[in-house]
Design an enzyme around this catalytic site. Structure first.
Site, PDB file in Angstrom:
ATOM      1  N   TRP A  27       0.816  -1.221   0.000  1.00 27.51           N
ATOM      2  CA  TRP A  27       0.000   0.000   0.000  1.00 27.51           C
ATOM      3  C   TRP A  27       0.846   1.266   0.000  1.00 27.51           C
ATOM      4  CZ3 TRP A  27       1.798   2.477   4.170  1.00 27.51           C
ATOM      5  CH2 TRP A  27       2.310   1.685   5.215  1.00 27.51           C
ATOM      6  N   ASN A  28       2.145   1.165   0.258  1.00 24.67           N
ATOM      7  CA  ASN A  28       2.863   2.418   0.542  1.00 24.67           C
ATOM      8  C   ASN A  28       3.173   3.246  -0.711  1.00 24.67           C
ATOM      9  OD1 ASN A  28       4.867   0.673  -0.255  1.00 24.67           O
ATOM     10  ND2 ASN A  28       6.363   1.393   1.229  1.00 24.67           N
ATOM     11  N   LYS A  44      -2.305  -8.283  -7.957  1.00 22.08           N
ATOM     12  CA  LYS A  44      -3.090  -8.173  -6.723  1.00 22.08           C
ATOM     13  C   LYS A  44      -2.600  -6.954  -5.938  1.00 22.08           C
ATOM     14  CE  LYS A  44      -3.803  -9.473  -2.151  1.00 22.08           C
ATOM     15  NZ  LYS A  44      -3.767  -8.023  -1.891  1.00 22.08           N
ATOM     16  N   PRO A  45      -3.444  -5.923  -5.796  1.00 23.83           N
ATOM     17  CA  PRO A  45      -3.035  -4.751  -5.013  1.00 23.83           C
ATOM     18  C   PRO A  45      -3.237  -4.998  -3.523  1.00 23.83           C
ATOM     19  CG  PRO A  45      -5.256  -4.426  -5.850  1.00 23.83           C
ATOM     20  CD  PRO A  45      -4.820  -5.794  -6.325  1.00 23.83           C
ATOM     21  N   ALA A  46      -2.698  -4.093  -2.696  1.00 23.01           N
ATOM     22  CA  ALA A  46      -2.919  -4.188  -1.250  1.00 23.01           C
ATOM     23  C   ALA A  46      -4.368  -3.835  -0.928  1.00 23.01           C
ATOM     24  CB  ALA A  46      -1.977  -3.229  -0.533  1.00 23.01           C
ATOM     25  N   GLY A  90       6.745  -6.245  -0.455  1.00 26.80           N
ATOM     26  CA  GLY A  90       6.035  -6.224   0.825  1.00 26.80           C
ATOM     27  C   GLY A  90       6.953  -6.648   1.957  1.00 26.80           C
ATOM     28  N   SER A  91       6.365  -7.240   2.970  1.00 23.69           N
ATOM     29  CA  SER A  91       7.136  -7.565   4.172  1.00 23.69           C
ATOM     30  C   SER A  91       8.000  -8.808   3.970  1.00 23.69           C
ATOM     31  CB  SER A  91       6.181  -7.781   5.339  1.00 23.69           C
ATOM     32  OG  SER A  91       5.306  -8.837   5.023  1.00 23.69           O
ATOM     33  N   GLU A 120      10.976  -7.828  -3.261  1.00 21.61           N
ATOM     34  CA  GLU A 120      11.418  -6.529  -2.729  1.00 21.61           C
ATOM     35  C   GLU A 120      10.844  -6.433  -1.324  1.00 21.61           C
ATOM     36  OE1 GLU A 120      13.385  -4.391  -4.285  1.00 21.61           O
ATOM     37  OE2 GLU A 120      13.494  -5.551  -6.126  1.00 21.61           O
ATOM     38  N   LEU A 121      11.679  -6.648  -0.323  1.00 18.33           N
ATOM     39  CA  LEU A 121      11.163  -6.851   1.039  1.00 18.33           C
ATOM     40  C   LEU A 121      11.551  -5.702   1.972  1.00 18.33           C
ATOM     41  CD1 LEU A 121      11.949 -10.688   1.175  1.00 18.33           C
ATOM     42  CD2 LEU A 121       9.902  -9.540   0.313  1.00 18.33           C
ATOM     43  N   CYS A 151      10.183   1.847   2.322  1.00 16.98           N
ATOM     44  CA  CYS A 151      11.209   0.851   2.623  1.00 16.98           C
ATOM     45  C   CYS A 151      12.609   1.469   2.607  1.00 16.98           C
ATOM     46  CB  CYS A 151      11.138  -0.283   1.619  1.00 16.98           C
ATOM     47  SG  CYS A 151      11.277   0.315  -0.066  1.00 16.98           S
TER      48      CYS A 151
HETATM   49  P1  NAP Z   1       2.662  -7.068   3.359  1.00 12.58           P
HETATM   50  O1  NAP Z   1       1.756  -7.213   4.520  1.00 12.58           O
HETATM   51  O2  NAP Z   1       3.692  -8.103   3.136  1.00 12.58           O
HETATM   52  O3  NAP Z   1       1.698  -6.933   2.088  1.00 12.58           O
HETATM   53  C1  NAP Z   1       2.196  -6.744   0.788  1.00 12.58           C
HETATM   54  C2  NAP Z   1       1.254  -7.380  -0.209  1.00 12.58           C
HETATM   55  O4  NAP Z   1       1.252  -8.797   0.005  1.00 12.58           O
HETATM   56  C3  NAP Z   1      -0.207  -6.934  -0.051  1.00 12.58           C
HETATM   57  O5  NAP Z   1      -0.819  -6.905  -1.320  1.00 12.58           O
HETATM   58  C4  NAP Z   1      -0.799  -8.052   0.785  1.00 12.58           C
HETATM   59  O6  NAP Z   1      -2.183  -8.191   0.656  1.00 12.58           O
HETATM   60  C5  NAP Z   1      -0.081  -9.241   0.173  1.00 12.58           C
HETATM   61  N1  NAP Z   1      -0.104 -10.445   1.012  1.00 12.58           N
HETATM   62  C6  NAP Z   1      -0.275 -10.542   2.353  1.00 12.58           C
HETATM   63  N2  NAP Z   1      -0.259 -11.845   2.717  1.00 12.58           N
HETATM   64  C7  NAP Z   1      -0.074 -12.576   1.587  1.00 12.58           C
HETATM   65  C8  NAP Z   1       0.020 -13.967   1.299  1.00 12.58           C
HETATM   66  N3  NAP Z   1      -0.096 -14.890   2.258  1.00 12.58           N
HETATM   67  N4  NAP Z   1       0.219 -14.354   0.019  1.00 12.58           N
HETATM   68  C9  NAP Z   1       0.311 -13.434  -0.966  1.00 12.58           C
HETATM   69  N5  NAP Z   1       0.209 -12.101  -0.753  1.00 12.58           N
HETATM   70  C10 NAP Z   1       0.035 -11.679   0.499  1.00 12.58           C
HETATM   71  O7  NAP Z   1       3.458  -5.698   3.410  1.00 12.58           O
HETATM   72  P2  NAP Z   1       2.883  -4.233   3.623  1.00 12.58           P
HETATM   73  O8  NAP Z   1       2.605  -4.045   5.054  1.00 12.58           O
HETATM   74  O9  NAP Z   1       1.812  -3.946   2.650  1.00 12.58           O
HETATM   75  O10 NAP Z   1       4.148  -3.351   3.156  1.00 12.58           O
HETATM   76  C11 NAP Z   1       5.118  -2.926   4.026  1.00 12.58           C
HETATM   77  C12 NAP Z   1       6.402  -3.717   3.845  1.00 12.58           C
HETATM   78  O11 NAP Z   1       6.800  -3.684   2.489  1.00 12.58           O
HETATM   79  C13 NAP Z   1       7.552  -3.105   4.609  1.00 12.58           C
HETATM   80  O12 NAP Z   1       8.294  -4.104   5.242  1.00 12.58           O
HETATM   81  C14 NAP Z   1       8.385  -2.423   3.534  1.00 12.58           C
HETATM   82  O13 NAP Z   1       9.740  -2.268   3.849  1.00 12.58           O
HETATM   83  C15 NAP Z   1       8.171  -3.342   2.391  1.00 12.58           C
HETATM   84  N6  NAP Z   1       8.430  -2.648   1.122  1.00 12.58           N
HETATM   85  C16 NAP Z   1       9.547  -2.990   0.431  1.00 12.58           C
HETATM   86  C17 NAP Z   1       9.859  -2.331  -0.752  1.00 12.58           C
HETATM   87  C18 NAP Z   1      11.074  -2.686  -1.542  1.00 12.58           C
HETATM   88  O14 NAP Z   1      11.239  -2.174  -2.653  1.00 12.58           O
HETATM   89  N7  NAP Z   1      11.931  -3.540  -1.030  1.00 12.58           N
HETATM   90  C19 NAP Z   1       9.005  -1.330  -1.216  1.00 12.58           C
HETATM   91  C20 NAP Z   1       7.880  -1.010  -0.483  1.00 12.58           C
HETATM   92  C21 NAP Z   1       7.592  -1.690   0.694  1.00 12.58           C
HETATM   93  P3  NAP Z   1      -3.197  -7.510   1.698  1.00 12.58           P
HETATM   94  O15 NAP Z   1      -2.966  -6.053   1.626  1.00 12.58           O
HETATM   95  O16 NAP Z   1      -4.511  -7.920   1.176  1.00 12.58           O
HETATM   96  O17 NAP Z   1      -2.856  -8.080   3.029  1.00 12.58           O
END
Ligand code: NAP
Length: 484
Positions: free
Chosen positions: A154-155, A178-180, A232-233, A254-255, A288
């Site tokens: 979402w960020n 799939k978006p957030a 994501g995370s 990209e975590l 991130c």
């Molecule tokens: P997240 O909870 O991991 O969610 C990211 C995406 O994954 C969302 O679309 C989420 O869907 C989906 N997701 C959740 N559980 C899943 C599963 N079991 N299987 C498949 N997809 C799943 O992360 P976030 O809280 O949105 O983002 C914050 C994190 O992203 C931070 O740690 C940040 O550092 C990292 N990030 C990294 C980068 C990079 O370039 N390295 C860039 C931006 C952000 P839902 O929204 O429906 O739960």
């Protein structure tokens, strides 16, 4: 409720059609600035994802040539730039970031379509290797990897999808996105633009939203999706690694990060402070690449801290739609409570609160606006040093020697972004060369750009986005020794 000519359909997009969830279920989308409902979007699952994958699979043999795909990218770039204000408004409403920042994100997204449009023809041309052994001519073809699953956070509601879908289209990959859950609206707006302005074959781009485990599970289970690009995370990234083993899928991950920001005693302190503020408070600290731990050499610690404190006290927090706001709300209660917990933990272990409110004064159930906060006398046992805070907190940590700066910076399992400020290039180079981070800004807090490969080391991920390497993530190399 939100009204926009770019949101004619509050729906998913499968096989060229706008579609509801099979179950009829919806999920609400809220404005984090005031808690009001903006929209209800379909809550989909595995069955809709299966159909999206099948649509992508069906179009694969008929994906048009490089010239047509380049036109798609150019048209998307032009559409995004032409609709920058309206997309930025939708983004601001569902994410909360200041509207100027939101519009900057739309330009950033457009820059990825522009970059890949300009470079794809050369990058995808087959390569002929010099004749070596076996009297063969060797050709290396760059083939599309096939249907790609794209999962975004979402960020950066439009920045993150642009980094994925632009190179995927360039490579000739049909996609299932799939978006957030928090930010589907900007994505729907982008899909509407692509639907209206590009002559895409059905199934080339698909959008499913809803249950992350069901949609993600189906993408991972399907043999027809050989590649997943996820941002994501780290926790979810690790789950995807486990789920990818049956089909040995290619993963672009990209975590999370935990970025050190090192200020050496010969740094231009004014510039370092300005860069820190710009870097740290982008997206209210929810990026991130945001500096997470700020290491300042002890001889300039007080002077630099004062510069930062003065700047932070001048920042204005509020609804991103208000023109002079610098920092919007945090995305949700969990994000808010994490920042609060990190500040409370640091204060209980001896840190000093220099700017911002005491955590006891802040309550997410009343408002998601978090006062930008500076704490000094921070030590490594505090949560804000060990974990990614993902919010508007500046922890200032003194250090003595360059070796200490390096040791402290590398004291993390993450390896995404890092920053070093100092005038002596040779000295800074020695530090940069030994940092285990995929991105290291030298005298700048600048983050990723379309033409440069960006990604993490260690638990911050695998693969790169942007640049030539970002395109190659969606390519399989096929080597053809030709004996004739
Ligand atoms: P997240 O909870 O991991 O969610 C990211 C995406 O994954 C969302 O679309 C989420 O869907 C989906 N997701 C959740 N559980 C899943 C599963 N079991 N299987 C498949 N997809 C799943 O992360 P976030 O809280 O949105 O983002 C914050 C994190 O992203 C931070 O740690 C940040 O550092 C990292 N990030 C990294 C980068 C990079 O370039 N390295 C860039 C931006 C952000 P839902 O929204 O429906 O739960």
């Amino acid at each position: 409720m939100i009204e926009s000519y770019l949101l004619k359909h509050l729906a998913g997009y499968i096989d060229g059609q706008w579609v509801e969830a099979d179950s009829g279920k919806t999920a609400d989308v809220f404005n984090p600035a005031n808690g009001k409902q903006l929209a209800a979007v379909p809550y989909m699952g595995a069955d809709e994802t299966k159909r999206a994958i099948a649509a992508g699979r069906a179009v694969l043999p008929d994906v048009p040539d490089v010239d047509t795909r380049r036109e798609w990218l150019e048209d998307t770039r032009d559409a995004l730039l032409a609709e920058k204000e309206e997309i930025g408004r939708i983004l601001c409403l569902e994410h909360g970031k200041p509207w100027k920042e939101a519009q900057g994100e739309v330009e950033y997204a457009a820059s990825f379509f522009d970059y890949f449009a300009g470079t794809m023809a050369d990058a995808l041309a087959p390569e002929t290797l010099p004749e070596k052994a076996k009297n063969c001519t060797w050709t290396v073809h760059k083939r599309s990897i096939g249907v790609a699953g794209l999962i975004t956070p979402w960020n950066f509601p439009i920045g993150m999808i642009a980094k994925k879908i632009a190179p995927a289209m360039a490579a000739g990959c049909p996609t299932v996105t799939k978006p957030a859950t928090e930010t589907p609206l900007t994505m729907i707006a982008m899909f509407q633009l692509m639907h209206e302005r590009l002559d895409l074959p059905k199934g080339m781009i698909n959008l499913v939203m809803g249950s992350s485990s069901d949609i993600g599970g189906e993408l991972m289970r399907s043999p027809d999706v050989p590649m997943i690009s996820f941002t994501g995370s780290t926790g979810v990234g690790q789950l995807l690694i486990e789920q990818s083993k049956d089909w040995v899928k290619k993963l672009g991950l990209e975590l999370g990060g935990n970025a050190p920001f090192v200020v050496l005693d010969d740094a231009d302190l004014e510039s370092a402070a300005d860069n820190l503020i710009a870097n740290k408070f982008r997206g209210a600290g929810q990026t991130c690449v945001c500096a997470n731990r700020i290491y300042v050499q002890s001889s300039v610690y007080e002077e630099f801290s004062n510069k930062v404190i003065d700047r932070v006290k001048a920042l204005k927090v509020g609804d991103g739609m208000d023109e002079d706001v610098n920092i919007g709300p945090l995305i949700n209660q969990a994000g808010f409570d994490k920042v609060k917990d990190h500040v409370a933990d640091a204060l209980s272990k001896g840190a000093q609160l220099e700017a911002g409110k005491h955590p006891d004064e802040l309550d997410a159930s009343k408002s998601l606006f978090y006062s930008p906060t500076v704490i000094t006398q921070v030590t490594h046992d505090m949560k804000c040093c060990k974990e990614e805070t993902f919010g508007p907190l500046v922890p200032l940590i003194p250090f003595e020697t360059d070796e200490d700066a390096l040791k402290f910076s590398n004291q993390t399992e993450f390896g995404l972004a890092s920053y070093v400020f100092g005038k002596d290039e040779a000295r800074a180079d020695r530090i940069v060369a030994n940092l285990h981070f995929g991105h290291c800004g030298y005298n700048t807090g600048t983050g990723p750009a379309a033409h440069a490969p960006f990604g993490g080391m260690l638990q911050s991920g695998v693969g790169r986005e942007g640049g030539h390497d970002g395109l190659m993530e969606f390519i399989e190399l096929q080597t053809v020794p030709n004996g004739s």
